[in-house]
Design a protein around this motif. Sequence first.
Motif, PDB file in Angstrom:
ATOM      1  N   ASP A  90      -7.241   4.609 -28.739  1.00 49.09           N
ATOM      2  CA  ASP A  90      -8.467   5.386 -28.574  1.00 49.09           C
ATOM      3  C   ASP A  90      -9.220   5.019 -27.307  1.00 49.09           C
ATOM      4  OD1 ASP A  90      -7.944   6.664 -30.945  1.00 49.09           O
ATOM      5  OD2 ASP A  90      -9.156   5.297 -32.156  1.00 49.09           O
ATOM      6  N   LEU A  91      -8.995   3.816 -26.778  1.00 52.15           N
ATOM      7  CA  LEU A  91      -9.675   3.408 -25.553  1.00 52.15           C
ATOM      8  C   LEU A  91      -9.258   4.256 -24.358  1.00 52.15           C
ATOM      9  CD1 LEU A  91      -9.677  -0.502 -25.706  1.00 52.15           C
ATOM     10  CD2 LEU A  91     -11.662   1.011 -25.765  1.00 52.15           C
TER      11      LEU A  91
ATOM     12  N   ILE B  72     -16.521   2.529 -12.845  1.00 53.51           N
ATOM     13  CA  ILE B  72     -15.258   2.839 -13.497  1.00 53.51           C
ATOM     14  C   ILE B  72     -14.124   2.677 -12.503  1.00 53.51           C
ATOM     15  CG2 ILE B  72     -16.415   4.465 -15.042  1.00 53.51           C
ATOM     16  CD1 ILE B  72     -15.210   6.720 -13.410  1.00 53.51           C
ATOM     17  N   LYS B  73     -12.919   2.727 -13.013  1.00 51.47           N
ATOM     18  CA  LYS B  73     -11.739   2.569 -12.163  1.00 51.47           C
ATOM     19  C   LYS B  73     -10.795   3.749 -12.405  1.00 51.47           C
ATOM     20  CE  LYS B  73      -8.041  -0.655 -10.956  1.00 51.47           C
ATOM     21  NZ  LYS B  73      -8.343  -0.533  -9.513  1.00 51.47           N
ATOM     22  N   PHE B  74     -10.447   4.445 -11.319  1.00 49.02           N
ATOM     23  CA  PHE B  74      -9.496   5.543 -11.408  1.00 49.02           C
ATOM     24  C   PHE B  74      -8.071   5.000 -11.281  1.00 49.02           C
ATOM     25  CE2 PHE B  74     -13.351   7.521  -9.730  1.00 49.02           C
ATOM     26  CZ  PHE B  74     -13.497   8.602 -10.589  1.00 49.02           C
ATOM     27  N   GLU B  75      -7.145   5.687 -11.936  1.00 53.40           N
ATOM     28  CA  GLU B  75      -5.748   5.303 -11.793  1.00 53.40           C
ATOM     29  C   GLU B  75      -5.254   5.556 -10.374  1.00 53.40           C
ATOM     30  OE1 GLU B  75      -1.566   6.925 -13.565  1.00 53.40           O
ATOM     31  OE2 GLU B  75      -3.071   6.301 -15.027  1.00 53.40           O
TER      32      GLU B  75
ATOM     33  N   SER C  98      -7.211   9.354 -19.823  1.00 52.03           N
ATOM     34  CA  SER C  98      -6.192   8.333 -19.607  1.00 52.03           C
ATOM     35  C   SER C  98      -6.042   7.971 -18.139  1.00 52.03           C
ATOM     36  CB  SER C  98      -4.844   8.819 -20.152  1.00 52.03           C
ATOM     37  OG  SER C  98      -4.397   9.967 -19.456  1.00 52.03           O
ATOM     38  N   GLN C  99      -6.610   8.802 -17.225  1.00 52.80           N
ATOM     39  CA  GLN C  99      -6.524   8.541 -15.793  1.00 52.80           C
ATOM     40  C   GLN C  99      -7.694   7.704 -15.272  1.00 52.80           C
ATOM     41  OE1 GLN C  99      -3.876   9.535 -14.004  1.00 52.80           O
ATOM     42  NE2 GLN C  99      -2.988  10.469 -15.831  1.00 52.80           N
TER      43      GLN C  99
ATOM     44  N   TYR D 254      -4.719  18.407 -11.909  1.00 56.61           N
ATOM     45  CA  TYR D 254      -5.040  16.994 -12.101  1.00 56.61           C
ATOM     46  C   TYR D 254      -6.483  16.794 -12.552  1.00 56.61           C
ATOM     47  CZ  TYR D 254      -5.231  11.980 -11.132  1.00 56.61           C
ATOM     48  OH  TYR D 254      -5.389  10.625 -11.253  1.00 56.61           O
ATOM     49  N   LEU D 255      -7.418  17.519 -11.932  1.00 57.40           N
ATOM     50  CA  LEU D 255      -8.832  17.381 -12.278  1.00 57.40           C
ATOM     51  C   LEU D 255      -9.572  18.661 -11.934  1.00 57.40           C
ATOM     52  CD1 LEU D 255     -10.370  17.012  -9.351  1.00 57.40           C
ATOM     53  CD2 LEU D 255      -9.682  14.650  -9.605  1.00 57.40           C
TER      54      LEU D 255
END
Length: 625
Positions: free
Chosen positions: A87-88, A306-309, A293-294, A230-231
Amino acid sequence: MPDLIHLLPDNIANQIAAGEVIQRPASAVKELLENAVDAGATRIRMIVQDAGKSLIQVIDNGKGMSETDARMCFERHATSKISGIDDLFKIRTMGFRGEALASIAAVAQVELKTKRAEDTLGTYIEIENSVVKIQEPCSWSDGTSFSMKNLFFNIPARRNFLKTNAAEMRHIVDEFVRVALAFPDIFFSLTSNNEEIFHLEKGTLKQRIQQILGNNYISKLVSVTENTDYLNISGFVGKPDTAKKTRGDQFIFVNNRFIRSAYLNHAVMNAYQDMIATGSFPMFVLFIDLDPSQVDINVHPTKQEIKFEDEKIVYAFVHAAVKHALAQFSVAPSLDFDLDPAIQQLDAVSKPITEAKLNETSAGNLFRTFTQKYQAHKVEPASNMQDWKQFFSKPETSYQPSLGGVETNNYSARQQPDENESALFPKNRKPGLPVPDATQVMQVLNSYILFRVPSGLIIVDQQAAHERILFERFTGFSNSSAITTQKLLFPITIEFSPGDAAVFSEILPDLTNLGYHIEPFGKMVFIMHGTPSDLPSGEESGVIEHILEEYKNFNPDIRCGKREKLYRSMAYARSIKSGTILTSGEMVEMIRMLSECNFPNTSLNGQQIYVDYTQDFFDRIFGRR
């Protein structure tokens, strides 16, 4: 020997954990508003007293909680949003850690009233220092009311570290605005000390931007829309002419969560390259929607970092979307009736005008007063207009930038300044820096002043020198009250964002002592009636915005009081910057004023303002010694 390691009591453990989550009243505001949004509320009201130090109350009409849930929500790591580790990686809600309410209950006195639609009675809970004092049924409307009173009442040291009410209120407003912008389909209100600051009816994003950031952006917003596999990117950016000296009106949201990202800010700024002046910042409210998830939102307790993949691809998409939108915007003025749909139902808009109606209108007195023939200011053409071009011709003398209020024109006529030009500086001591004449100075790289002295060569950093001059000027004005104010023929209206307005209200009394005559005109609008007499015409609004930006982003490593912080910010904002071309007379005048400062060789940041190169230095360079 007895064992030394033991478990901490729950209340102490919660207080330690609260230090990460609840750093100031605004931290609690963010958590409570996000919980109300996650509860599905359509109306959220927030009430604060004493900038949140005495009371923060959030009332919503969400789904409420059962009696068991109301008790469980104050336990550490209790959450309804996460069941397993997977779920994270697909989080869409705002709050999910289950630490916020437990942390708040550890450092404040808490009252909770909540009720679900299917329940007859609600639940009332009172908690103090993580201990439940009262739990009983109560009568309450559907939804939840969360009251946090006397923040840090049990940790006096933490309470003493809180800033002034104006500073803490600015942080509260910032958090409120970020949540309100992210959810324009929800009604929000904010009341502080019994005065309603915001009343935001639900509507479109464009309406919400107007409600929060002001009417200046009504016709100056450029829509950004870019949908990819993608976005998706949506939102608005301001036209280049709306750029300000402050960064306040810049918001980036990822999956409706406000984030701080210098990387993505740089992508937007790059899109404005060559469109706005250096040192100006555009307005933008951008929403990035991508697969959870990305992105990892669990890298910081505040969830604002935050951190992007793949950061590079997000950067490229944001830059391209803003660039594409700016390339398509129309500079033609337009009327935007979307801001008030009721206007479209008026007869003047929906019904065409008939011939009879046109004749009736043109015969009226109101119509006659707007025709040129009947205007009071109409001037008949003169018989001789041969010399009209002289009215628009440029004067023989050109304007030069002012050095701390001293006029720098016509230096060829006088090499030495008048005595009254440096009345702020003491005359009874010997200057520590020799003053050259106009034939001895030169400028290098439009940033440094060079001149010969008997001992060798002196190089002066012109920006650092001017900052020092201005700072001691402002300090002298503060101590002597000898400043003069120039009244403006036409007052100037300045509108700030809510957070900036709170900061500006805090420094306004000190600005008044420095020659600015500015009065509040509503909650976020100020009217400028006068400025210091040495401020060049046309730079009034820009200087105020620059001062505010410097004050907000003041170097935290420099410890000083609020007034000195303002003086330093003003010196940074009004100083002549590196890259500015100076005449020989201006360079001489700057060196003269610097020589009369109390600390002529120390910049406001503690660096050297000038360097004296003697013969020994040159001998060492060329190997003569």
